[in-house]
Design a protein around this motif. Structure first.
Motif, PDB file in Angstrom:
ATOM      1  N   TRP A   1       0.829  -1.196   0.000  1.00 41.43           N
ATOM      2  CA  TRP A   1       0.000   0.000   0.000  1.00 41.43           C
ATOM      3  C   TRP A   1       0.870   1.254   0.000  1.00 41.43           C
ATOM      4  O   TRP A   1       0.613   2.204  -0.736  1.00 41.43           O
ATOM      5  N   ARG A   2       1.895   1.256   0.857  1.00 44.99           N
ATOM      6  CA  ARG A   2       2.802   2.411   0.915  1.00 44.99           C
ATOM      7  C   ARG A   2       3.555   2.583  -0.398  1.00 44.99           C
ATOM      8  O   ARG A   2       3.779   3.708  -0.866  1.00 44.99           O
ATOM      9  N   GLN A   3       3.964   1.493  -1.015  1.00 47.88           N
ATOM     10  CA  GLN A   3       4.658   1.592  -2.296  1.00 47.88           C
ATOM     11  C   GLN A   3       3.734   2.170  -3.374  1.00 47.88           C
ATOM     12  O   GLN A   3       4.156   2.992  -4.199  1.00 47.88           O
ATOM     13  N   THR A   4       2.476   1.745  -3.344  1.00 45.93           N
ATOM     14  CA  THR A   4       1.510   2.278  -4.310  1.00 45.93           C
ATOM     15  C   THR A   4       1.290   3.767  -4.099  1.00 45.93           C
ATOM     16  O   THR A   4       1.255   4.550  -5.057  1.00 45.93           O
ATOM     17  N   TRP A   5       1.141   4.165  -2.830  1.00 50.46           N
ATOM     18  CA  TRP A   5       0.831   5.558  -2.505  1.00 50.46           C
ATOM     19  C   TRP A   5       1.999   6.503  -2.789  1.00 50.46           C
ATOM     20  O   TRP A   5       1.807   7.616  -3.277  1.00 50.46           O
ATOM     21  N   HIS A   6       3.211   6.064  -2.486  1.00 45.44           N
ATOM     22  CA  HIS A   6       4.372   6.957  -2.575  1.00 45.44           C
ATOM     23  C   HIS A   6       5.193   6.785  -3.853  1.00 45.44           C
ATOM     24  O   HIS A   6       6.023   7.650  -4.159  1.00 45.44           O
ATOM     25  N   ILE A   7       4.977   5.696  -4.605  1.00 42.87           N
ATOM     26  CA  ILE A   7       5.772   5.474  -5.818  1.00 42.87           C
ATOM     27  C   ILE A   7       4.881   5.360  -7.056  1.00 42.87           C
ATOM     28  O   ILE A   7       5.071   6.090  -8.036  1.00 42.87           O
ATOM     29  N   THR A   8       3.918   4.439  -7.001  1.00 41.32           N
ATOM     30  CA  THR A   8       3.097   4.179  -8.185  1.00 41.32           C
ATOM     31  C   THR A   8       2.247   5.385  -8.573  1.00 41.32           C
ATOM     32  O   THR A   8       2.269   5.827  -9.729  1.00 41.32           O
ATOM     33  N   LEU A   9       1.483   5.912  -7.620  1.00 43.70           N
ATOM     34  CA  LEU A   9       0.617   7.052  -7.937  1.00 43.70           C
ATOM     35  C   LEU A   9       1.402   8.284  -8.392  1.00 43.70           C
ATOM     36  O   LEU A   9       1.045   8.899  -9.408  1.00 43.70           O
ATOM     37  N   PRO A  10       2.484   8.683  -7.682  1.00 44.11           N
ATOM     38  CA  PRO A  10       3.267   9.821  -8.200  1.00 44.11           C
ATOM     39  C   PRO A  10       3.842   9.574  -9.586  1.00 44.11           C
ATOM     40  O   PRO A  10       3.952  10.508 -10.392  1.00 44.11           O
ATOM     41  N   GLY A  11       4.181   8.315  -9.889  1.00 44.28           N
ATOM     42  CA  GLY A  11       4.705   8.005 -11.214  1.00 44.28           C
ATOM     43  C   GLY A  11       3.648   8.122 -12.306  1.00 44.28           C
ATOM     44  O   GLY A  11       3.979   8.320 -13.480  1.00 44.28           O
TER      45      GLY A  11
END
Length: 301
Positions: free
Chosen positions: A204-214
């Protein structure tokens, strides 16, 4: 001039390949523009465009005084805006979910299934929807009946028609948007996920801080470019699904123009409405391209 001739000799085959498309655009896109003078005339087919009398802005004044005009404009804006918003959210969520699937066979199968409706015309899909949503024999209302819910006339009830239009449009097009966002996800550096995992970040944290900003650049780009469609609520879809019973909630500018011009033979009035819509759309498209350049560094050349 010498440079142009030299460039032509080098790429003459490419120019010849483009020539049929250029001729098509000139004849069927730019040629009919001359017909906008009908908006300023009392058009009689027997007299032709150039011999029909000029009436100035009378057609525009007539349209503004029609009692149906505010309702039609409001329906167009509401339906188009909801389609734009839902058409952005649905593929983003689907792409994020598919990005977490590790079984490639499932991913490819699901992508094919959701992408397939994009290739079907609204003539075909409207027939399918009419059967599925029928209040008497439709499978959707049968399922609702099993749940204890009374049958809903999705295509004949003003309370449900807008929802039906938006939902069916999202169902048809979100597969195409999903592929666009999945392509954007492939540009994210995998080392960012590895570093985040080392730091203890869960999925979830990876999605929120990496995937979405990308994904933000492509989301901003598509959102800004969609501004040009604020007055395009989807003529093909609405025309094939609506009926006089839902004019109150489903009549949009394009169907209004169709009825004025081709059913009521008010050619000048219909042209005036179409010209007004085209002018507003031109402004919105210009704004959207400027916004795309300003916020997403998008260029059309």
């Amino acid at each position: 001039m010498t440079m142009l001739l030299k460039e032509w000799k080098i790429n003459k085959l490419l120019h010849l390949m483009v020539l049929p498309s250029l001729i098509y655009v000139l004849i069927y896109k730019y040629g009919p523009i001359a017909g906008i003078v009908i908006a300023f005339k009392k058009y009689y087919p027997v007299k032709g465009i150039w011999h029909s009398p000029w009436i100035g802005w009378d057609n525009f004044q007539y349209v503004l005084l029609l009692s149906d005009t505010p309702r039609v404009v409001a329906n167009t804006l509401v339906i188009a805006c909801w389609k734009i918003v839902c058409g952005l959210i649905a593929p983003i969520l689907t792409a994020l979910l598919l990005n977490e699937v590790r079984k490639s066979l499932f991913r490819r199968t699901f992508q094919t299934l959701v992408y397939f409706p994009h290739f079907l015309s609204w003539i075909i899909l409207s027939g399918i929807l009419i059967e599925l949503l029928s209040p008497n024999a439709g499978i959707v209302n049968h399922v609702l009946g099993w749940l204890g819910i009374k049958p809903i006339f999705f295509l004949g009830d003003n309370r449900w028609f807008k929802f039906t239009l938006v939902a069916s449009d999202v169902w048809k097009e979100f597969g195409f948007g999903t592929i666009v966002y999945l392509a954007a996800l492939t540009n994210i550096n995998p080392s960012l996920y590895e570093a985040a995992e080392v730091d203890g970040a869960n999925r979830w944290r990876q999605t929120w801080h990496i995937t979405l900003p990308g994904m933000i650049p492509i989301v901003v780009l598509l959102a800004t470019l969609s501004l040009g469609n604020v007055l395009n609520a989807g003529f093909d879809q609405v025309f094939n699904l609506y009926s006089p019973a839902v004019y109150e909630s489903g009549d949009i500018i394009d169907t209004f123009v169709y009825r004025l011009g081709l059913q009521q033979y008010q050619y000048g009035v219909a042209t005036a409405v179409g010209l007004f819509k085209s002018g507003v759309s031109l402004v919105l498209i210009s704004i959207s391209y400027y916004a795309a350049y300003r916020f997403a560094n998008y260029r059309i050349f």
